[in-house]
Design a protein around this motif. Structure first.
Motif, PDB file in Angstrom:
ATOM      1  N   GLU A 170      -3.575  -4.310  -6.362  1.00  0.00           N
ATOM      2  CA  GLU A 170      -3.607  -2.946  -5.216  1.00  0.00           C
ATOM      3  C   GLU A 170      -3.340  -1.935  -6.337  1.00  0.00           C
ATOM      4  O   GLU A 170      -4.186  -1.004  -6.223  1.00  0.00           O
ATOM      5  CB  GLU A 170      -2.371  -3.742  -4.560  1.00  0.00           C
ATOM      6  CG  GLU A 170      -1.925  -2.109  -3.545  1.00  0.00           C
ATOM      7  CD  GLU A 170      -3.117  -2.448  -2.329  1.00  0.00           C
ATOM      8  OE1 GLU A 170      -3.078  -1.546  -2.122  1.00  0.00           O
ATOM      9  OE2 GLU A 170      -3.487  -3.357  -2.299  1.00  0.00           O
ATOM     10  N   ALA A 207       1.630   8.792  -6.957  1.00  0.00           N
ATOM     11  CA  ALA A 207       1.467  10.181  -6.116  1.00  0.00           C
ATOM     12  C   ALA A 207       1.902  10.914  -7.421  1.00  0.00           C
ATOM     13  O   ALA A 207       0.927  12.428  -7.217  1.00  0.00           O
ATOM     14  CB  ALA A 207       2.968  10.488  -5.835  1.00  0.00           C
ATOM     15  N   THR A 248      -6.508   0.879  -6.602  1.00  0.00           N
ATOM     16  CA  THR A 248      -6.410   1.809  -6.511  1.00  0.00           C
ATOM     17  C   THR A 248      -6.376   3.185  -7.429  1.00  0.00           C
ATOM     18  O   THR A 248      -6.685   4.818  -7.786  1.00  0.00           O
ATOM     19  CB  THR A 248      -4.614   2.630  -5.671  1.00  0.00           C
ATOM     20  OG1 THR A 248      -4.875   0.941  -4.476  1.00  0.00           O
ATOM     21  CG2 THR A 248      -4.741   3.848  -4.750  1.00  0.00           C
ATOM     22  N   THR A 265       2.331   1.049  -3.611  1.00  0.00           N
ATOM     23  CA  THR A 265       1.403   2.083  -4.410  1.00  0.00           C
ATOM     24  C   THR A 265       1.281   3.325  -4.355  1.00  0.00           C
ATOM     25  O   THR A 265       1.174   4.539  -5.773  1.00  0.00           O
ATOM     26  CB  THR A 265       0.034   1.067  -4.417  1.00  0.00           C
ATOM     27  OG1 THR A 265       0.459   0.120  -3.857  1.00  0.00           O
ATOM     28  CG2 THR A 265      -0.880   1.834  -4.556  1.00  0.00           C
ATOM     29  N   ARG A 266       0.920   4.094  -3.236  1.00  0.00           N
ATOM     30  CA  ARG A 266       1.217   5.665  -3.316  1.00  0.00           C
ATOM     31  C   ARG A 266       2.298   5.935  -3.877  1.00  0.00           C
ATOM     32  O   ARG A 266       1.626   7.560  -4.372  1.00  0.00           O
ATOM     33  CB  ARG A 266       1.087   6.234  -1.187  1.00  0.00           C
ATOM     34  CG  ARG A 266      -0.592   5.675  -0.383  1.00  0.00           C
ATOM     35  CD  ARG A 266      -0.636   6.067   0.387  1.00  0.00           C
ATOM     36  NE  ARG A 266       0.624   5.704   1.631  1.00  0.00           N
ATOM     37  CZ  ARG A 266      -0.241   4.394   2.311  1.00  0.00           C
ATOM     38  NH1 ARG A 266      -1.221   4.019   2.139  1.00  0.00           N
ATOM     39  NH2 ARG A 266       0.774   3.787   2.919  1.00  0.00           N
ATOM     40  N   GLU A 267       3.083   5.621  -3.608  1.00  0.00           N
ATOM     41  CA  GLU A 267       4.589   7.180  -4.378  1.00  0.00           C
ATOM     42  C   GLU A 267       4.276   6.259  -5.731  1.00  0.00           C
ATOM     43  O   GLU A 267       4.583   6.838  -6.002  1.00  0.00           O
ATOM     44  CB  GLU A 267       5.902   5.347  -3.623  1.00  0.00           C
ATOM     45  CG  GLU A 267       5.817   6.094  -2.109  1.00  0.00           C
ATOM     46  CD  GLU A 267       6.729   7.388  -1.773  1.00  0.00           C
ATOM     47  OE1 GLU A 267       7.001   7.905  -2.928  1.00  0.00           O
ATOM     48  OE2 GLU A 267       7.108   8.076  -0.954  1.00  0.00           O
ATOM     49  N   ARG A 295       0.581  -1.563  -0.378  1.00  0.00           N
ATOM     50  CA  ARG A 295       0.655   0.407   0.261  1.00  0.00           C
ATOM     51  C   ARG A 295       0.945   1.063  -0.294  1.00  0.00           C
ATOM     52  O   ARG A 295       0.757   2.224  -0.674  1.00  0.00           O
ATOM     53  CB  ARG A 295      -0.857  -0.042   1.256  1.00  0.00           C
ATOM     54  CG  ARG A 295      -2.054  -0.978   1.221  1.00  0.00           C
ATOM     55  CD  ARG A 295      -3.210  -0.436   1.884  1.00  0.00           C
ATOM     56  NE  ARG A 295      -3.243  -0.613   3.585  1.00  0.00           N
ATOM     57  CZ  ARG A 295      -2.849  -2.189   4.298  1.00  0.00           C
ATOM     58  NH1 ARG A 295      -3.817  -3.280   3.397  1.00  0.00           N
ATOM     59  NH2 ARG A 295      -3.202  -2.450   5.116  1.00  0.00           N
ATOM     60  N   GLU A 296       2.289   0.912   1.288  1.00  0.00           N
ATOM     61  CA  GLU A 296       2.731   2.777   0.860  1.00  0.00           C
ATOM     62  C   GLU A 296       4.347   2.754  -0.280  1.00  0.00           C
ATOM     63  O   GLU A 296       3.649   3.424  -1.165  1.00  0.00           O
ATOM     64  CB  GLU A 296       4.150   2.363   1.554  1.00  0.00           C
ATOM     65  CG  GLU A 296       4.975   3.515   2.024  1.00  0.00           C
ATOM     66  CD  GLU A 296       4.182   4.382   2.178  1.00  0.00           C
ATOM     67  OE1 GLU A 296       4.870   5.597   2.421  1.00  0.00           O
ATOM     68  OE2 GLU A 296       3.068   4.752   3.374  1.00  0.00           O
TER      69      GLU A 296
END
Length: 249
Positions: free
Chosen positions: A82, A58, A86, A53-55, A50-51
């Motif tokens: 994932e 972004a 997202t 994926t956020r990066e 998840r982390e």
């Protein structure tokens, strides 16, 4: 609880002729790969993805609309799924050279009704034109590459200008008490559990050895900079995992 006898183990580290051995190893453990990931990481691998994926997303627009994302060494497609969940507006392609892993990934995508494309491909010779993708990700697969510099060069080639690369990997355990405890778990406990559950002792002996032979985060960042990426990294869960972010200038 007695572990099965060890199987042949691929060589570890950079500049090693290990492609076929790694391919055969992952084909043999594909049916239980996801279960083992959950058990051996105590489920923490989900938060790491998840982390990452956020990066990775972004710099994309809302819902990832119009972005093209390539997940290299996608395995059973956990990271690709994932990413799509997202960013439903993004086109997600997963690439791997183990057909047995891809087959499981396709079934997972069908059962969850998530639209991703999973294709066979060699990470050191990606079957895509230059500047094809806005984002490239690689989760827990980069250390299995036979040539790290060549893999990074391929990532750089198929990324568009201002594109982003995100690598999620296990770095070697850091010095100190926690690193020593994790090193003991990784080398003494994990292979026994993995061997019993998967039936392949070699695969879960290879895992810790490949991590110990992998570049530390600072060195990997240096390899990425040498390829042309602007690079930063962060450690996760006391250094068990690390995310490297590389932006193509």
């Amino acid at each position: 609880m007695t572990a099965p006898p060890p199987a042949s183990i691929p060589p570890v580290g950079d500049k090693q002729d290990k492609g076929r051995d790694v391919q055969a190893m992952f084909a043999s453990i594909a049916p239980r790969y996801d279960l083992l990931n959950r058990v051996l990481s105590l489920g923490i691998d989900r938060s790491w993805r998840r982390e990452a994926t956020r990066e990775a997303l972004a710099l994309t627009g809302p819902n990832g609309a119009g972005a093209r994302v390539l997940d290299v060494a996608t395995g059973t497609a956990d990271f690709a799924l994932e990413l799509k969940a997202t960013a439903p507006g993004a086109e997600i392609i997963g690439s791997d050279f183990v057909p047995e892993m891809l087959a499981i990934g396709r079934e997972k995508a069908r059962s969850r009704q998530i639209d991703i494309l999973l294709e066979e491909g060699d990470a050191l010779n990606l079957p895509y034109p230059d500047a094809s993708f806005d984002v490239i990700t690689c989760a827990f697969g980069f250390r299995n590459f036979a040539d790290y510099a060549r893999g990074l060069a391929e990532f750089h080639r198929v990324l568009r200008p201002s594109g982003r690369l995100v690598i999620l990997e296990f770095p070697p355990p850091r010095p100190g008490l926690f690193g020593s405890i994790f090193r003991f778990y990784f080398r003494q406990i994990l292979p026994r559990i993995g061997a019993v559950v998967s039936g392949n002792a070699g695969a879960y002996t290879y895992l810790p050895e490949s991590v110990l032979a992998f570049p530390d985060p600072e060195r990997l960042a240096g390899l990425m900079r040498a390829t042309g990426f602007r690079t930063r990294f962060k450690l996760l869960s006391f250094g068990i995992a690390a995310i490297h972010v590389g932006d193509k200038g």
